[in-house]
Design a protein around this motif. Sequence first.
Motif, PDB file in Angstrom:
ATOM      1  N   THR A  57      70.879  -1.062  57.863  1.00 54.11           N
ATOM      2  CA  THR A  57      71.974  -1.351  56.838  1.00 54.11           C
ATOM      3  C   THR A  57      71.368  -0.856  55.564  1.00 54.11           C
ATOM      4  O   THR A  57      70.290  -1.102  55.243  1.00 54.11           O
ATOM      5  CB  THR A  57      72.328  -2.699  57.430  1.00 54.11           C
ATOM      6  OG1 THR A  57      72.558  -3.388  58.638  1.00 54.11           O
ATOM      7  CG2 THR A  57      73.650  -3.030  56.203  1.00 54.11           C
ATOM      8  N   LEU A  58      72.657   0.349  54.793  1.00 49.81           N
ATOM      9  CA  LEU A  58      71.643   0.566  54.029  1.00 49.81           C
ATOM     10  C   LEU A  58      72.638   0.732  52.723  1.00 49.81           C
ATOM     11  O   LEU A  58      73.880   0.635  53.355  1.00 49.81           O
ATOM     12  CB  LEU A  58      71.134   2.528  54.012  1.00 49.81           C
ATOM     13  CG  LEU A  58      70.258   2.623  55.114  1.00 49.81           C
ATOM     14  CD1 LEU A  58      71.144   2.869  56.335  1.00 49.81           C
ATOM     15  CD2 LEU A  58      69.362   3.640  55.246  1.00 49.81           C
ATOM     16  N   ASP A  78      78.352  10.097  46.600  1.00 46.27           N
ATOM     17  CA  ASP A  78      78.149   9.122  46.399  1.00 46.27           C
ATOM     18  C   ASP A  78      79.075   8.065  48.000  1.00 46.27           C
ATOM     19  O   ASP A  78      79.923   8.137  47.619  1.00 46.27           O
ATOM     20  CB  ASP A  78      78.345   7.770  45.391  1.00 46.27           C
ATOM     21  CG  ASP A  78      77.626   8.394  44.039  1.00 46.27           C
ATOM     22  OD1 ASP A  78      76.687   8.352  44.622  1.00 46.27           O
ATOM     23  OD2 ASP A  78      78.529   7.918  42.849  1.00 46.27           O
ATOM     24  N   ILE A  79      78.258   7.667  48.891  1.00 48.37           N
ATOM     25  CA  ILE A  79      78.421   7.013  50.134  1.00 48.37           C
ATOM     26  C   ILE A  79      78.834   5.467  49.953  1.00 48.37           C
ATOM     27  O   ILE A  79      80.045   4.938  50.511  1.00 48.37           O
ATOM     28  CB  ILE A  79      77.994   6.906  51.369  1.00 48.37           C
ATOM     29  CG1 ILE A  79      77.765   8.607  51.244  1.00 48.37           C
ATOM     30  CG2 ILE A  79      78.389   7.167  52.842  1.00 48.37           C
ATOM     31  CD1 ILE A  79      78.869  10.079  51.490  1.00 48.37           C
ATOM     32  N   GLY A  80      78.093   5.255  49.130  1.00 45.57           N
ATOM     33  CA  GLY A  80      78.217   3.389  49.137  1.00 45.57           C
ATOM     34  C   GLY A  80      77.633   2.723  50.955  1.00 45.57           C
ATOM     35  O   GLY A  80      76.210   2.980  51.029  1.00 45.57           O
ATOM     36  N   VAL A  81      77.729   1.830  51.513  1.00 41.31           N
ATOM     37  CA  VAL A  81      77.158   0.912  52.825  1.00 41.31           C
ATOM     38  C   VAL A  81      77.077   1.400  53.951  1.00 41.31           C
ATOM     39  O   VAL A  81      78.752   1.891  54.286  1.00 41.31           O
ATOM     40  CB  VAL A  81      77.583  -0.812  52.705  1.00 41.31           C
ATOM     41  CG1 VAL A  81      77.615  -0.974  53.568  1.00 41.31           C
ATOM     42  CG2 VAL A  81      77.848  -1.215  51.715  1.00 41.31           C
ATOM     43  N   VAL A  82      76.213   1.847  54.221  1.00 40.18           N
ATOM     44  CA  VAL A  82      76.156   2.635  55.720  1.00 40.18           C
ATOM     45  C   VAL A  82      75.540   1.793  56.921  1.00 40.18           C
ATOM     46  O   VAL A  82      74.363   1.232  56.418  1.00 40.18           O
ATOM     47  CB  VAL A  82      75.138   4.027  55.766  1.00 40.18           C
ATOM     48  CG1 VAL A  82      75.501   4.693  56.687  1.00 40.18           C
ATOM     49  CG2 VAL A  82      76.120   4.821  54.689  1.00 40.18           C
ATOM     50  N   PHE A  83      76.747   1.478  57.624  1.00 41.11           N
ATOM     51  CA  PHE A  83      75.272   0.926  59.253  1.00 41.11           C
ATOM     52  C   PHE A  83      75.177   1.802  60.118  1.00 41.11           C
ATOM     53  O   PHE A  83      76.657   2.518  60.555  1.00 41.11           O
ATOM     54  CB  PHE A  83      76.075   0.113  59.513  1.00 41.11           C
ATOM     55  CG  PHE A  83      75.850  -1.217  60.829  1.00 41.11           C
ATOM     56  CD1 PHE A  83      74.636  -1.618  60.358  1.00 41.11           C
ATOM     57  CD2 PHE A  83      76.619  -1.008  61.732  1.00 41.11           C
ATOM     58  CE1 PHE A  83      74.224  -2.415  62.243  1.00 41.11           C
ATOM     59  CE2 PHE A  83      76.402  -1.829  62.750  1.00 41.11           C
ATOM     60  CZ  PHE A  83      75.122  -2.519  62.998  1.00 41.11           C
ATOM     61  N   VAL A  84      74.196   1.813  60.619  1.00 38.99           N
ATOM     62  CA  VAL A  84      74.182   2.689  62.275  1.00 38.99           C
ATOM     63  C   VAL A  84      73.711   2.010  62.942  1.00 38.99           C
ATOM     64  O   VAL A  84      73.013   1.140  63.061  1.00 38.99           O
ATOM     65  CB  VAL A  84      72.791   3.450  61.757  1.00 38.99           C
ATOM     66  CG1 VAL A  84      73.033   4.512  62.869  1.00 38.99           C
ATOM     67  CG2 VAL A  84      73.033   4.231  60.077  1.00 38.99           C
ATOM     68  N   LEU A 187      74.390   6.872  70.591  1.00 35.49           N
ATOM     69  CA  LEU A 187      73.243   6.867  70.456  1.00 35.49           C
ATOM     70  C   LEU A 187      72.423   5.940  70.883  1.00 35.49           C
ATOM     71  O   LEU A 187      72.330   5.143  70.881  1.00 35.49           O
ATOM     72  CB  LEU A 187      73.263   6.189  69.136  1.00 35.49           C
ATOM     73  CG  LEU A 187      73.872   7.737  67.815  1.00 35.49           C
ATOM     74  CD1 LEU A 187      74.328   7.248  66.448  1.00 35.49           C
ATOM     75  CD2 LEU A 187      73.510   8.925  68.329  1.00 35.49           C
ATOM     76  N   ARG A 188      71.166   6.835  71.608  1.00 41.44           N
ATOM     77  CA  ARG A 188      70.022   5.751  71.670  1.00 41.44           C
ATOM     78  C   ARG A 188      69.173   4.720  70.472  1.00 41.44           C
ATOM     79  O   ARG A 188      68.678   5.978  69.158  1.00 41.44           O
ATOM     80  CB  ARG A 188      68.973   6.665  72.189  1.00 41.44           C
ATOM     81  CG  ARG A 188      69.467   6.885  73.796  1.00 41.44           C
ATOM     82  CD  ARG A 188      67.962   7.638  74.933  1.00 41.44           C
ATOM     83  NE  ARG A 188      68.380   8.713  74.073  1.00 41.44           N
ATOM     84  CZ  ARG A 188      68.668   9.829  74.275  1.00 41.44           C
ATOM     85  NH1 ARG A 188      69.540  10.696  74.854  1.00 41.44           N
ATOM     86  NH2 ARG A 188      68.238  11.602  73.760  1.00 41.44           N
ATOM     87  N   LYS A 189      68.297   4.346  71.190  1.00 39.53           N
ATOM     88  CA  LYS A 189      67.809   3.400  69.863  1.00 39.53           C
ATOM     89  C   LYS A 189      66.376   4.721  69.194  1.00 39.53           C
ATOM     90  O   LYS A 189      66.830   4.639  67.511  1.00 39.53           O
ATOM     91  CB  LYS A 189      66.549   2.558  70.232  1.00 39.53           C
ATOM     92  CG  LYS A 189      67.698   0.845  70.569  1.00 39.53           C
ATOM     93  CD  LYS A 189      66.617   0.120  71.619  1.00 39.53           C
ATOM     94  CE  LYS A 189      67.408  -0.717  72.002  1.00 39.53           C
ATOM     95  NZ  LYS A 189      66.037  -2.044  72.353  1.00 39.53           N
ATOM     96  N   SER A 190      65.523   5.250  69.787  1.00 37.88           N
ATOM     97  CA  SER A 190      64.715   6.565  68.972  1.00 37.88           C
ATOM     98  C   SER A 190      65.740   7.425  68.023  1.00 37.88           C
ATOM     99  O   SER A 190      66.148   7.647  67.004  1.00 37.88           O
ATOM    100  CB  SER A 190      64.941   6.744  70.081  1.00 37.88           C
ATOM    101  OG  SER A 190      65.725   7.553  70.758  1.00 37.88           O
ATOM    102  N   GLU A 191      67.671   7.793  68.062  1.00 36.76           N
ATOM    103  CA  GLU A 191      68.382   8.233  67.874  1.00 36.76           C
ATOM    104  C   GLU A 191      68.698   7.665  66.539  1.00 36.76           C
ATOM    105  O   GLU A 191      68.892   7.922  65.368  1.00 36.76           O
ATOM    106  CB  GLU A 191      69.603   8.895  68.325  1.00 36.76           C
ATOM    107  CG  GLU A 191      68.707   9.565  69.691  1.00 36.76           C
ATOM    108  CD  GLU A 191      70.418  10.053  70.407  1.00 36.76           C
ATOM    109  OE1 GLU A 191      70.367  11.554  71.293  1.00 36.76           O
ATOM    110  OE2 GLU A 191      71.157   9.131  70.966  1.00 36.76           O
ATOM    111  N   VAL A 196      68.256   6.552  60.720  1.00 35.72           N
ATOM    112  CA  VAL A 196      68.473   6.722  59.235  1.00 35.72           C
ATOM    113  C   VAL A 196      67.317   6.410  58.622  1.00 35.72           C
ATOM    114  O   VAL A 196      67.577   6.758  57.974  1.00 35.72           O
ATOM    115  CB  VAL A 196      67.489   4.925  60.157  1.00 35.72           C
ATOM    116  CG1 VAL A 196      67.244   3.676  58.880  1.00 35.72           C
ATOM    117  CG2 VAL A 196      69.476   4.004  60.425  1.00 35.72           C
ATOM    118  N   LYS A 197      66.265   7.464  58.962  1.00 35.68           N
ATOM    119  CA  LYS A 197      65.037   7.898  58.526  1.00 35.68           C
ATOM    120  C   LYS A 197      66.165   8.790  57.966  1.00 35.68           C
ATOM    121  O   LYS A 197      65.011   9.495  56.595  1.00 35.68           O
ATOM    122  CB  LYS A 197      64.022   8.317  59.552  1.00 35.68           C
ATOM    123  CG  LYS A 197      62.593   8.901  58.718  1.00 35.68           C
ATOM    124  CD  LYS A 197      61.919   8.914  59.722  1.00 35.68           C
ATOM    125  CE  LYS A 197      61.236   9.939  59.702  1.00 35.68           C
ATOM    126  NZ  LYS A 197      59.447  10.260  60.261  1.00 35.68           N
TER     127      LYS A 197
END
Length: 204
Positions: A57-58, A78-84, A187-191, A196-197
């Motif tokens: 969460t960013l 500007d995007i705001g709150v992002v959840f992956v 999406l897999r966890k690695s993806e 996020v990175k």
Amino acid sequence: MEKYLITFLVIGVIALMLWAMWVIYSRITANKLMRAGRNKKSFAFCYLSTRFSRLNTLKNVSVSVKDRKADGGRFFADIGVVFVNRGGIFIVDSIYGSGHVDVQEGGQWCRTINDKQYFFDDPLTLNDQKVRYMKMFLRDMHFENIPVHGIVLFTGKRVKFSKRVYGLITAPELAPFLADSNKDLILRKSEIRKVVKLIKSEQD
């Protein structure tokens, strides 16, 4: 050998107990936020990071987008709150306050409460622009086929919409909406970690 096996079993049981305690604690904290924290601007970020994952969460996200008209050929959107999560990227735009919401796609909306009216531009259209910017950024970074969803979240305790539109939800519907969106497990966890990175690298 038997001693090692017992040690591993004990460690496994302890790890399972700690995980269960964390899940219970996060649910309790998230429920407290749902009851008492909806009027705060940080609600969406705090709820998502508590209920699901702080790592995914960013907040205050901005991404660089190509634009030949901008200085240097790029601008920061500007995007705001992002959840992956497994279902992709979710861009969450929050609107505060209770009342009856007259939904006019592409036009002005009106929120009515206690005979007072509050007019505002279509938040779905505004959030769709953020979705497009995120898709442009991902494509430019060679991250293909990642779903990007827009969510307009009304955080008031008493909200009623004149009609329902995909991505338009109330606070109690947020967790079920994300759970339903994650059913495809795209999406897999690695993806997820890579996405996020990548987004975090733009915030430096």
